[in-house]
Design an enzyme around this catalytic site. Structure first.
Site, PDB file in Angstrom:
ATOM      1  N   HIS A   1       0.859  -1.182   0.000  1.00  0.00           N
ATOM      2  CA  HIS A   1       0.000   0.000   0.000  1.00  0.00           C
ATOM      3  C   HIS A   1       0.895   1.232   0.000  1.00  0.00           C
ATOM      4  O   HIS A   1       1.522   1.556   1.001  1.00  0.00           O
ATOM      5  CB  HIS A   1      -0.895  -0.022   1.239  1.00  0.00           C
ATOM      6  CG  HIS A   1      -1.960   1.025   1.248  1.00  0.00           C
ATOM      7  ND1 HIS A   1      -3.065   0.934   2.044  1.00  0.00           N
ATOM      8  CD2 HIS A   1      -2.101   2.197   0.567  1.00  0.00           C
ATOM      9  CE1 HIS A   1      -3.840   1.984   1.867  1.00  0.00           C
ATOM     10  NE2 HIS A   1      -3.266   2.772   0.973  1.00  0.00           N
TER      11      HIS A   1
ATOM     12  N   LEU B   1      -2.685   9.751  -3.906  1.00  0.00           N
ATOM     13  CA  LEU B   1      -3.196   8.600  -4.621  1.00  0.00           C
ATOM     14  C   LEU B   1      -2.810   7.348  -3.851  1.00  0.00           C
ATOM     15  O   LEU B   1      -1.650   7.159  -3.501  1.00  0.00           O
ATOM     16  CB  LEU B   1      -2.594   8.547  -6.028  1.00  0.00           C
ATOM     17  CG  LEU B   1      -2.852   7.289  -6.853  1.00  0.00           C
ATOM     18  CD1 LEU B   1      -4.325   7.182  -7.226  1.00  0.00           C
ATOM     19  CD2 LEU B   1      -1.984   7.296  -8.102  1.00  0.00           C
ATOM     20  N   HIS B   2      -3.793   6.476  -3.591  1.00  0.00           N
ATOM     21  CA  HIS B   2      -3.513   5.173  -2.997  1.00  0.00           C
ATOM     22  C   HIS B   2      -3.161   4.235  -4.144  1.00  0.00           C
ATOM     23  O   HIS B   2      -3.947   4.060  -5.077  1.00  0.00           O
ATOM     24  CB  HIS B   2      -4.734   4.648  -2.238  1.00  0.00           C
ATOM     25  CG  HIS B   2      -5.046   5.439  -1.021  1.00  0.00           C
ATOM     26  ND1 HIS B   2      -4.609   5.082   0.232  1.00  0.00           N
ATOM     27  CD2 HIS B   2      -5.736   6.587  -0.864  1.00  0.00           C
ATOM     28  CE1 HIS B   2      -5.026   5.975   1.112  1.00  0.00           C
ATOM     29  NE2 HIS B   2      -5.709   6.906   0.463  1.00  0.00           N
ATOM     30  N   ALA B   3      -1.978   3.651  -4.090  1.00  0.00           N
ATOM     31  CA  ALA B   3      -1.533   2.665  -5.072  1.00  0.00           C
ATOM     32  C   ALA B   3      -1.351   1.363  -4.304  1.00  0.00           C
ATOM     33  O   ALA B   3      -0.473   1.266  -3.447  1.00  0.00           O
ATOM     34  CB  ALA B   3      -0.224   3.118  -5.717  1.00  0.00           C
TER      35      ALA B   3
END
Length: 143
Positions: free
Chosen positions: A56, A117-119
């Site tokens: 995450h 941004l969550h990647a």
């Protein structure tokens, strides 16, 4: 009350929200250098403090943009660069592209008022995390 909060036009928490310079009180504006996995003049990538998935990452804009509500069409190249940075970093950490998922929180559901941004590389660590980061359907028919 909740309905009013959710349907009321977004009002920035920061009265200077249109000023994109670093904020002294913002954790993302003053990130510890040893946490950074990748960076450019536009963004920084680091691991989330409370990972929801196998991997995450957060991709944070160097400009202090309060949220997705503050974006305009001139920010499209930044958003594309942020997603590419998240994808490239996940790949460099050994996560195949078919496990990747990306997303932004929309106010009032964001915990930090700085665009990030969550990647993530799936699977999620628990069922409650899967719910928190659930995917919303697109309105244009594309996936």
């Amino acid at each position: 009350m909740l309905w009013k909060l959710l349907t009321h036009p977004f009002r920035p928490v920061d009265k200077n929200a249109h000023d994109r310079s670093a904020r002294p009180e913002c954790a993302f504006c003053h990130l510890d250098k040893d946490r950074i996995l990748a960076e450019s003049d536009e963004w920084i990538v680091f691991r989330d403090w409370k990972p929801a998935a196998k991997e995450h990452l957060l991709v944070v804009s160097r400009q202090h943009i309060e949220s997705v509500k503050m974006l305009n069409k001139d920010d499209i190249p930044l958003l594309k660069a942020m997603q590419e940075a998240g994808r490239d970093t996940l790949l460099s950490l050994g996560h195949s592209e078919d496990t990747h998922i990306f997303g932004y929180h929309i106010p009032p559901f964001n915990s930090i008022n700085h665009l990030h941004l969550h990647a993530q590389a799936l699977p999620y660590r628990s069922a409650d995390r899967k719910v928190k980061y659930s995917r919303s359907e697109r309105h244009d028919g594309r996936k």
